[in-house]
Structure formats: structure tokens, C-alpha cells
Design an enzyme around this catalytic site. Sequence first.
Site, short mmCIF file in Angstrom:
data_model
loop_
_atom_site.label_atom_id
_atom_site.label_comp_id
_atom_site.label_asym_id
_atom_site.label_seq_id
_atom_site.Cartn_x
_atom_site.Cartn_y
_atom_site.Cartn_z
N SER A 156 0.84 -1.20 0.00
CA SER A 156 0.00 0.00 0.00
C SER A 156 0.88 1.25 0.00
O SER A 156 1.73 1.41 -0.88
CB SER A 156 -0.96 -0.05 1.19
N ASP A 198 -0.63 -4.74 -3.57
CA ASP A 198 -1.98 -4.18 -3.59
C ASP A 198 -2.01 -2.65 -3.54
O ASP A 198 -2.71 -2.05 -2.72
CB ASP A 198 -2.83 -4.75 -2.45
N HIS A 230 -7.17 -6.53 1.25
CA HIS A 230 -6.14 -5.53 0.96
C HIS A 230 -4.81 -5.88 1.63
O HIS A 230 -3.75 -5.66 1.05
CB HIS A 230 -6.62 -4.15 1.44
#
Length: 326
Positions: free
Chosen positions: A143, A168, A295
Site C-alpha cells: 500500500s 496491492d 487488501h
Amino acid sequence: MDLRQTIFKAQHIKLPPLEQSETDGKDWSPLPWSLYFETQRTVSVSDTNFNVYASGTDNSGPIFVLHHGAGHSGLTFGLTSKHIYNSDPQSYTVVAPDFRGHGATTGNNQNDLSLDRMVDDLVGLFDALFPNNRREVVVVGHSMGGAIAAHAVSSKRIQNVRGLVLIDIVEGSAMDSLPSIPMFINARPQTLESVESAIRWHIESNSIQNHESARLSVPSLLVPINDGKRMTWRTQLLPTEKYWKEWYSGLSKTFVLAPTAKLLVLAGTDRLDKELLIAQMQGKFQLEVLPLAGHTVQEDLPDRVGDIVVLFWKRNRPLNIPVTRL
């Protein structure tokens, strides 16, 4: 489920209660870091005392540097780190720090999560841990951590980088999601009764799908409130909003042009932006999709992510082909 889908879900579901049932039968107690790493140490760089989890620091093989995302800690990579290290414990080194403003890291300016500051932190910490490094390096970021990793590698300030792995994070979906992120943050409980209730909340809200990983990583996300009876979040995410655009703006181009082998691990492909779609079709990076994960891919499917990262490094390491003299 990618970041955009996670935010959408948070807007449309009723989040689970914080109270723990005495009859649910599951163990919600924290797990110690020492089950997943060999060492925990403090490394001082500039104005910050970084808490660093590591294994295999005396080895001579590749170094895997793992950068967590906003609101997480180095322990988000606990199970993945253990799997990578156990793939070759006589050779591999894994390092998973708590970065500025997160986990057990302390110091001044802990709320300064600007892109330049975070890149300086990653580079400075690596140099402190591995001065005059000659070993091969794979930099992994989840992220927001992926954005920091991409910019650090692109700057060529970390020597001998053989691979860059983003988990992700895609510029297109991240930028589109920015207006909804405050709603997602506000959907979380602002205070929690205990560490155990926080672990349970992460599982039942599907923020983390892996029960073992939640027991390891979630306690590091919390700090006690002044009354000592309740907990709140170690990292307050809303004050970081002023940095969100700079984290992700231009990320696709930075990733594609990074001067090393590249791997993108996603929980879904629906938000690959145009630049990444074209680059992927041209073979400029490797793409792995794990649709069963949320996620926090590295927590939900740690062994799978670990295997992917190790095989990626093996595929891109230089070949030592003996020269035959004729």
C-alpha cells in the site's frame, strides 16, 4: 479485494460489535514477535528511533526489506517474513521495520509522513543496517509502503537492488479512493476495550482474514488511552490526509521506470490503470493476482506471498555461468 473495494465494503456493511463473546471458542490473545523474527532492535537514524524486526542478519545472501502501509507496522509482514526466511535460513535476511509514526518507533516529527521524509527514512535506515552493502536487495512495499519503496528504488540510493515488489497498490485505484478514505477511517471504532477485542474486530470486519496474523500484528497498532482502561490507534490516519496525493501521484510511472526487476501483487485486477495495463502487456513487470485475499494480502495469504517473492528473486538474480576457454 483491492483498496477501493475494501473502502466500498466499509461504507455498506454494519461493522461487528466490539464486545467479546465468552463462548466464541477462539483464542484472541496476542502472539509474540519472537515466534516470527530472530531479533528486535532499535536503530537511530536522524530524528527517529526505528523499531526493527529481523531474521538472518549475519547471513550473506539476499536482503528482503519489507515496508508496511499506513496504519500498520512491521508485524504485518510477520508470517510472510518467517516463510521467506525459512526458505533458506542459511542465506536469506529479512528486515521489517516500524516506520515513522508507527508501531514501536519513536522520535521527533513522527507526524511528518511526507513522501520525501519517508523515502529518506527508508534509505537512511537501510544504510544504517547494511553499511557499504554489496549483497543483493529486494524491496517490498504494501500500500503506502509500496509508494515509498518505488520512489526509494527509483532514486538509486539503495545499492544492488535486484527487485521491487508492490503489494496491492495501484495509482489509479488509490487516487480514485482518496475521497472515500476518511469515511473508511471513521467507520473504525475510535476506542477499544482491549487488545483482544481489537484483534476480534479486525477478523470480523474482514480487515484481516488470517486469524494468526491478526493476533500478531494488531496489538502493535494500539496504544493505551490516558485512563489506562481502553485502547486507541497508535497511528491517527486522518491527520496524514495532506500527504495522500503525493504518496500516489505518478506512482505507476515511477514503478514502471524503476531500474530493476518489478513485481506487482494484487488482490484484484479491475483497477489496473492504463499505464500499468500497457506496461504489463509489454512485459515490463510481473503481475500476480490473489483474488482470495483482502487488501492486506501479505497477512491473508502469507505463505503464498512469501513463495511469490522468493521465486521472483530467484528468477531475476544474475546467473553465474562459467566461461569455457576454447
